[in-house]
Design an enzyme around this catalytic site. Structure first.
Site, mmCIF file in Angstrom:
data_model
loop_
_atom_site.group_PDB
_atom_site.id
_atom_site.type_symbol
_atom_site.label_atom_id
_atom_site.label_comp_id
_atom_site.label_asym_id
_atom_site.label_seq_id
_atom_site.Cartn_x
_atom_site.Cartn_y
_atom_site.Cartn_z
ATOM 1 N N LYS A 47 0.817 -1.217 0.000
ATOM 2 C CA LYS A 47 0.000 0.000 0.000
ATOM 3 C C LYS A 47 0.855 1.274 0.000
ATOM 4 O O LYS A 47 0.624 2.185 -0.810
ATOM 5 C CB LYS A 47 -0.913 -0.004 1.227
ATOM 6 C CG LYS A 47 -1.612 1.311 1.511
ATOM 7 C CD LYS A 47 -2.447 1.218 2.758
ATOM 8 C CE LYS A 47 -1.614 1.108 4.010
ATOM 9 N NZ LYS A 47 -0.870 2.350 4.325
ATOM 10 N N THR A 48 1.811 1.347 0.895
ATOM 11 C CA THR A 48 2.631 2.557 1.013
ATOM 12 C C THR A 48 3.425 2.800 -0.260
ATOM 13 O O THR A 48 3.569 3.942 -0.716
ATOM 14 C CB THR A 48 3.579 2.437 2.221
ATOM 15 O OG1 THR A 48 2.813 2.200 3.397
ATOM 16 C CG2 THR A 48 4.396 3.699 2.399
ATOM 17 N N ASP A 239 -4.529 8.336 3.136
ATOM 18 C CA ASP A 239 -4.024 7.020 3.542
ATOM 19 C C ASP A 239 -4.858 6.503 4.714
ATOM 20 O O ASP A 239 -5.450 7.284 5.464
ATOM 21 C CB ASP A 239 -2.557 7.151 3.952
ATOM 22 C CG ASP A 239 -1.874 5.799 4.126
ATOM 23 O OD1 ASP A 239 -2.430 4.777 3.667
ATOM 24 O OD2 ASP A 239 -0.782 5.764 4.725
ATOM 25 N N GLU A 240 -4.895 5.176 4.883
ATOM 26 C CA GLU A 240 -5.622 4.528 5.993
ATOM 27 C C GLU A 240 -7.045 5.061 6.092
ATOM 28 O O GLU A 240 -7.527 5.424 7.163
ATOM 29 C CB GLU A 240 -4.878 4.758 7.320
ATOM 30 C CG GLU A 240 -3.438 4.252 7.347
ATOM 31 C CD GLU A 240 -3.334 2.735 7.391
ATOM 32 O OE1 GLU A 240 -4.382 2.053 7.337
ATOM 33 O OE2 GLU A 240 -2.203 2.224 7.462
ATOM 34 N N GLN A 270 -9.105 -4.042 8.005
ATOM 35 C CA GLN A 270 -8.193 -3.604 9.057
ATOM 36 C C GLN A 270 -8.719 -2.359 9.776
ATOM 37 O O GLN A 270 -7.943 -1.596 10.361
ATOM 38 C CB GLN A 270 -6.805 -3.340 8.473
ATOM 39 C CG GLN A 270 -6.158 -4.580 7.875
ATOM 40 C CD GLN A 270 -4.740 -4.344 7.418
ATOM 41 O OE1 GLN A 270 -3.843 -4.058 8.212
ATOM 42 N NE2 GLN A 270 -4.511 -4.446 6.119
ATOM 43 N N ARG A 624 0.126 -9.931 10.788
ATOM 44 C CA ARG A 624 1.411 -9.331 11.169
ATOM 45 C C ARG A 624 2.543 -10.336 10.962
ATOM 46 O O ARG A 624 3.708 -9.968 10.905
ATOM 47 C CB ARG A 624 1.416 -8.887 12.640
ATOM 48 C CG ARG A 624 0.413 -7.815 13.060
ATOM 49 C CD ARG A 624 0.394 -6.642 12.151
ATOM 50 N NE ARG A 624 -0.622 -6.801 11.121
ATOM 51 C CZ ARG A 624 -0.682 -6.101 10.003
ATOM 52 N NH1 ARG A 624 0.236 -5.190 9.756
ATOM 53 N NH2 ARG A 624 -1.642 -6.296 9.120
#
Length: 768
Positions: A47-48, A239-240, A270, A624
């Site tokens: 994503k980043t 973002d997010e 998430q 994770r």
């Protein structure tokens, strides 16, 4: 030269070689920069990287002015890392981007436009402590009970209102709010909000929530200002996005309404911050506001093994409120997920510590390759103690070490002073906790008297009439009497009984219990966990004749007398709550406390929305892990000083059993629920079944028919042909009545005879 080679050369010639390492959906997300776009980014999908290259592509390929790009993140760290990555591609022009957190960017706008709101341009920004201090002053001025109107409770109420864009004027007019406050015994909440807002304004100050609230007010009431920024920002990126609240979404929607070039990046699976005001509906309903929305799904996971990715998918599919996607990975299959069962939470900590030690030795891992995640901070205590006994260094992320938390230090200070009334630090900590109206100057006089007369502080307070006069005498005498009682209790009772009495009579537990905020509940749980530690100490069979409180405190002092994290270096095991783990990754992850009422939390079982948020939290925890995942649960756990029998979490049932294996240390602990005999749920499936599990794993290649759909089995009868999603085809050979516990015996072609609980089993009835 093939087409790919030609394109590669072309991109390099044009300086766009950063595009060459992207997969097809990532490439699409980077180069399609016009119009509203939603990028659904699965866990570990890059994503980043995509967001960074999209901004770089705007600058480099489309020559968009950096000053006209607004990029909003949720942490300063994320903004800094993204800016550095963009700068490595496009150069120093990246420094001209409007990039930062919502609060930092909107504070910048508010300072420029402050006069429109009658604020000075250099307005002060209050942090949480500033806000709480002001609220305490207001409560005192209004002659209200500060035990009822606790500063953090009031501040959270005001914060929740502001995040929903409810002003104090609207609050006071709303009958629902008035009714809620009456029921909660806080009828003056609205008036406190009014005074708080007025005092902030008079002081030329905004708190964190005001930065969003006032930006909405600015754009609502001053269309000329809104027009200016709508035309300044030709591209808006968020973002997010799943973590945005109503206030944040409305601001970004207004800013993007002219050019319509809004790009949001996130993953509904998430979304785990509803308690902070995040609204998952922002991402779920985004298409409703933008009918011509372009949706791009990043579904390839680059982080985790196939086993971990597939296990996570088998869990999150149970959520109804979600944007469907098929997360997959080309990584290696990887190890099966290990499930540990322990008799108690203390044993759970030992099992986890032993496993970390063994994994490190056998696979040459570093300690930094391990993380232990848990639902609540209070769970860290038993894990910390086990790691220390193994001499395994660790670091608590996002929180203090258990014994360094304020509520723990407060309670320990009472115990210490009861044992040693010359303990000056303990005395200073507790003399006005809970508040007794004893000021700092009085405390200073008591300490000076003890020093001048060479006597203990205890002797001074027991004879306070000889040293002081004034209104503080009465509360000091009451405190002295209470401490004398504590001394008697310590000599007559074991450590746990004494600690429990001190916790109760001191008023600390009552004070913590009254705070119903998320932070308050956590502090209360931590204090209870300390009492649980004392209980375990008393019941430790290896301790003979050493059950007193003094020995316990001595053990704690030795246990916590370790080097601090900074001195330990970077090679340490990471301990943190799952909420703190979002965005991070580790080779090996342990998730502790997989029990009903703990995970999912008992407080999150009242609605489907709450339960689905808990499931998303579990999904975040699973994803994770890169290489290995370990899940742990205890059969019993101390809660509120009592040993509580625990049931394994329902989430364990939701993991496809072919991705799970039994820990060799507890080989009899776990049997997947799909082949349980005469019982329902994971909790009752822990019976003779290890061999059955191996059989299932060996024969788990059956794929159900394309039109498979479970049938109504209320009329299931002997002789019927059925299909099971794991066992395949079979014939019913027996039916056992029993209402909700009705069972069927089925002889499967490949798996032999199985007894299934019909309320649990998924069977499709086929015509004979």
């Amino acid at each position: 030269m093939d087409l790919n080679s030609i394109l590669q050369v072309q991109m390099e010639n044009e300086g766009l070689n950063y595009l060459s390492g992207l997969n097809e959906p990532q490439h699409e997300a980077v180069i399609n920069v016009e119009g509203p776009t939603m990028i659904i980014a699965g866990a570990g999908s890059g994503k980043t990287r995509v967001l960074t290259y999209r901004i770089a592509h705007l600058l480099k390929a489309h020559h968009v002015d950096a000053f006209s790009i607004l990029a909003l993140t949720f942490t300063n760290k994320a903004a800094k890392e993204m800016r550095e990555r963009i700068e490595s591609v496009v150069g120093t022009d990246a420094r001209n981007l409007w990039m930062g957190t919502f609060h930092s960017v909107f504070a910048r706008i508010l300072r420029s436009e402050a006069e429109h709101l009658n604020y000075p341009s250099n307005f002060t920004i209050y942090d949480t402590d500033d806000s709480k201090s002001l609220i305490r002053d207001i409560v005192k001025e209004m002659n209200l009970d500060d035990k009822i109107y606790k500063a953090n409770v009031v501040l959270n109420r005001i914060s929740a209102a502001k995040n929903r864009l409810i002003s104090w004027q609207d609050y006071l007019k709303n009958d629902i709010f008035k009714s809620d406050d009456q029921e909660n015994m806080k009828p003056e909440m609205g008036n406190i909000y009014k005074r708080y807002a007025e005092r902030c304004f008079k002081a030329g100050a905004m708190d964190f929530d005001d930065l969003l609230f006032n930006t909405n007010v600015l754009f609502r009431d001053h269309t000329d200002v809104l027009y200016k920024y709508q035309h300044r920002f030709k591209h808006v990126l968020v973002d997010e996005f799943q973590d945005t609240n109503i206030s944040q979404y409305l601001i970004t929607r207004k800013l993007a309404s002219v050019h319509q070039n809004i790009c949001v990046v996130g993953d509904d699976a998430q979304s785990i911050y509803a308690f902070r005001g995040a609204d998952i509906q922002n991402i779920l309903n985004f298409e409703r506001d933008y009918p011509d929305l372009k949706v791009i799904k990043l579904e390839q996971n680059y982080r985790s093994s196939q086993t971990i990715v597939n296990a996570a998918n088998s869990v999150i599919v149970n959520n109804k409120a979600q944007l469907r996607k098929n997360v997959w990975t080309s990584n290696e299959e990887g190890a099966l997920i290990e499930v540990f069962k322990s008799n108690s939470d203390g044993e759970e900590g030992k099992v986890i510590a032993s496993s970390i030690f063994e994994e490190k030795m056998q696979n040459q891992y570093a300690y930094q390759d391990f993380a232990v995640l848990y639902r609540t901070n209070s769970q860290s205590r038993s894990i910390e103690e086990a790691l220390r006994r193994r001499n395994i260094k660790y670091r608590i992320v996002g929180g203090l070490s258990f014994y360094q938390r304020k509520e723990i230090k407060d309670l320990l200070a009472y115990m210490k002073f009861a044992l040693n009334d010359n303990d000056e630090q303990a005395f200073k900590r507790i003399i006005n906790l809970p508040k007794r109206g004893i000021g700092d100057s009085t405390v200073d006089k008591i300490q000076l008297a003890a020093f001048d007369h060479d006597i203990s502080i205890g002797q001074v307070i027991n004879n306070i009439d000889m040293f002081l006069t004034g209104r503080a005498l009465t509360p000091i005498k009451e405190f002295a009497l209470m401490m004398e009682v504590f001394k008697q209790i310590i000599t007559q009772k074991d450590a746990y009984e004494a600690a429990a009495e001190i916790a109760k009579r001191s008023g600390l537990m009552s004070e913590l219990y009254k705070d119903k905020t998320v932070e308050g509940v956590s502090r209360y749980e931590n204090a209870q966990e300390l009492l649980n530690a004392v209980k375990e100490f008393v019941e430790d069979k290896e301790r003979e004749g050493e059950k007193d409180l003094g020995t316990f405190l001595q053990d704690i002092a030795l246990l916590t007398g370790m080097d601090n994290d900074k001195e330990q270096g970077d090679d340490v095991v990471t301990l943190m709550t799952i909420h703190m783990a979002k965005g991070l990754e580790f080779k090996n992850v342990y998730i502790a406390g997989m029990e009903e009422d703990l995970f999912p939390s008992q407080m999150m079982l009242s609605s489907r929305a709450d339960l689905e948020e808990e499931r998303r939290l579990f999904y975040v925890a699973i994803t994770r892990a890169k290489s290995k995942l370990f899940l742990s649960f205890a059969q019993s756990r101390y809660r509120f000083g009592r040993l509580k029998t625990c049931e394994p979490s329902r989430f364990l049932d939701e993991i496809d059993p072919k991705f799970i294996k039994v820990s060799k240390k507890v080989a009899s602990a776990f049997v997947p629920p799909v082949y349980q005999t005469g019982s329902s749920g994971f909790a009752k499936s822990m019976v003779k079944g290890v061999q059955k599990q191996k059989e299932l794993l060996k024969k788990s290649s059956y794929q159900p028919s394309a039109d498979f759909k479970p049938s109504d089995t209320s009329n299931l009868a002997v002789g019927m042909k059925v299909e099971h999603p794991k066992f395949g085809y079979g014939k019913v050979t027996g039916i056992e009545a029993g209402g909700a516990n009705r069972k069927a015996t089925v002889h499967f072609d490949d798996f032999g005879e199985k007894t299934l609980l019909l309320s649990f089993a998924k069977l499709k009835i086929h015509d004979n």
